[in-house]
Design a protein around this motif. Structure first.
Motif, short mmCIF file in Angstrom:
data_model
loop_
_atom_site.label_atom_id
_atom_site.label_comp_id
_atom_site.label_asym_id
_atom_site.label_seq_id
_atom_site.Cartn_x
_atom_site.Cartn_y
_atom_site.Cartn_z
N TYR A 264 0.83 -1.20 0.00
CA TYR A 264 0.00 0.00 0.00
C TYR A 264 0.87 1.26 0.00
CZ TYR A 264 -3.73 -3.26 1.23
OH TYR A 264 -4.62 -4.31 1.24
N SER A 265 0.32 2.32 -0.58
CA SER A 265 1.04 3.58 -0.61
C SER A 265 0.98 4.25 0.76
CB SER A 265 0.41 4.51 -1.66
OG SER A 265 -0.89 4.91 -1.25
N SER A 266 1.74 5.34 0.91
CA SER A 266 1.76 6.06 2.18
C SER A 266 0.40 6.69 2.49
CB SER A 266 2.84 7.14 2.16
OG SER A 266 2.63 8.04 1.08
N ASP A 267 -0.40 6.96 1.44
CA ASP A 267 -1.75 7.49 1.65
C ASP A 267 -2.72 6.41 2.09
OD1 ASP A 267 -0.94 10.03 0.90
OD2 ASP A 267 -1.42 9.69 -1.21
N GLU A 268 -2.38 5.17 1.81
CA GLU A 268 -3.28 4.07 2.13
C GLU A 268 -2.92 3.37 3.43
OE1 GLU A 268 -4.34 2.64 -2.44
OE2 GLU A 268 -2.49 1.94 -1.46
N THR B 146 -1.14 3.60 7.23
CA THR B 146 -0.63 4.46 8.30
C THR B 146 -0.32 3.60 9.51
OG1 THR B 146 -1.99 6.31 7.54
CG2 THR B 146 -1.08 6.46 9.77
N LYS C 259 -6.50 2.23 4.25
CA LYS C 259 -7.61 2.92 3.56
C LYS C 259 -7.85 2.25 2.21
CE LYS C 259 -9.05 7.55 2.05
NZ LYS C 259 -8.63 8.96 1.96
#
Length: 233
Positions: free
Chosen positions: A23-27, A29, A39
């Motif tokens: 997952y990306s850093s936006d997805e 945490t 997310k």
């Protein structure tokens, strides 16, 4: 069955590192060593960036228990974007079954993949319903979109149109009072007037233009203050 907590801890750490790669850093945490959020988002090809219409999302917070993955993790669900409450509730109802199915192995990615599919299916159903309510142009009645024009239908219409125009012109001419016609209308209605003017010019063409065609009575102009008509030549 005895559970080795140290082994569980190693599996937890390895899973977190794997999730960071997926997952990306936006997805993804990472909140602490035992808790993190993922997310998930599902969206259509065209999304309103201001209202988020056409986009569903869900934030899942997972917390490892010491014996995970041999026991399910704790979780919390939060809606994101325009996801309806009933969709979140359906996912919440499915969570216990999903976690139970994967107990005994690291499961976060597999569980999230299934939840992602639920979001996509829910969004797809909404799209299908909205499209189903709209009548396509091919299925719509002719009075809404009109009839397709072909060469044959145009020629038939044009023939009827010209006939109607001819009838209207005949009727209009018959209703006009000749006494109220303008000069132009008289010419348009009676070709003889036009031909008489042509004949007048043709007759004048053969005469001597140096001599006036009409005699002038100079006595009519004697009171013009001594004006000599010869000076006007």
């Amino acid at each position: 069955m005895a559970v080795d907590i140290d082994t569980c801890r190693l599996e937890q750490e390895g899973e977190i590192e794997t999730l960071k790669c997926i997952y990306s850093s936006d997805e993804f945490t990472n909140l602490d060593e035992n808790t993190f959020e993922i997310k998930l988002t599902s969206e259509l090809d065209e999304v309103d960036e201001y209202s988020n219409a056409g986009r569903y999302g869900l934030i899942i917070q997972f917390t490892y228990k010491p014996a995970y993955p041999f026991v399910p993790p704790l979780y919390e669900l939060r809606s994101a974007y325009s996801t309806p409450e009933d969709v979140v509730n359906s996912i919440s109802n499915a969570m216990e079954t999903l976690l139970a199915n994967y107990t005994g192995q690291v499961m976060i990615y597999d569980v999230c993949s299934e939840i992602q599919q639920i979001l996509s299916d829910a969004l797809g159903r909404v799209t299908d319903l909205s499209e189903g309510d709209c009548t396509t142009k091919e299925e719509a009645p002719a009075e809404i979109y009109g009839t397709m024009v072909t060469v044959e239908t145009f020629m038939e219409w044009n023939k009827e149109f010209l006939a109607e125009i001819t009838d209207l012109n005949i009727k209009k001419k018959s209703e006009i009072d000749p006494a109220k016609l303008t000069g132009r209308q008289l010419f348009e209605r009676d070709e003889k007037l036009f031909l008489s003017d042509i004949q007048f010019f043709e007759d004048a063409d053969g005469e001597d233009l140096d001599e006036p065609a009409v005699e002038i009575d100079e006595s009519l102009f004697q009171d013009l203050g001594g004006l000599d008509l010869d000076d006007c030549d």
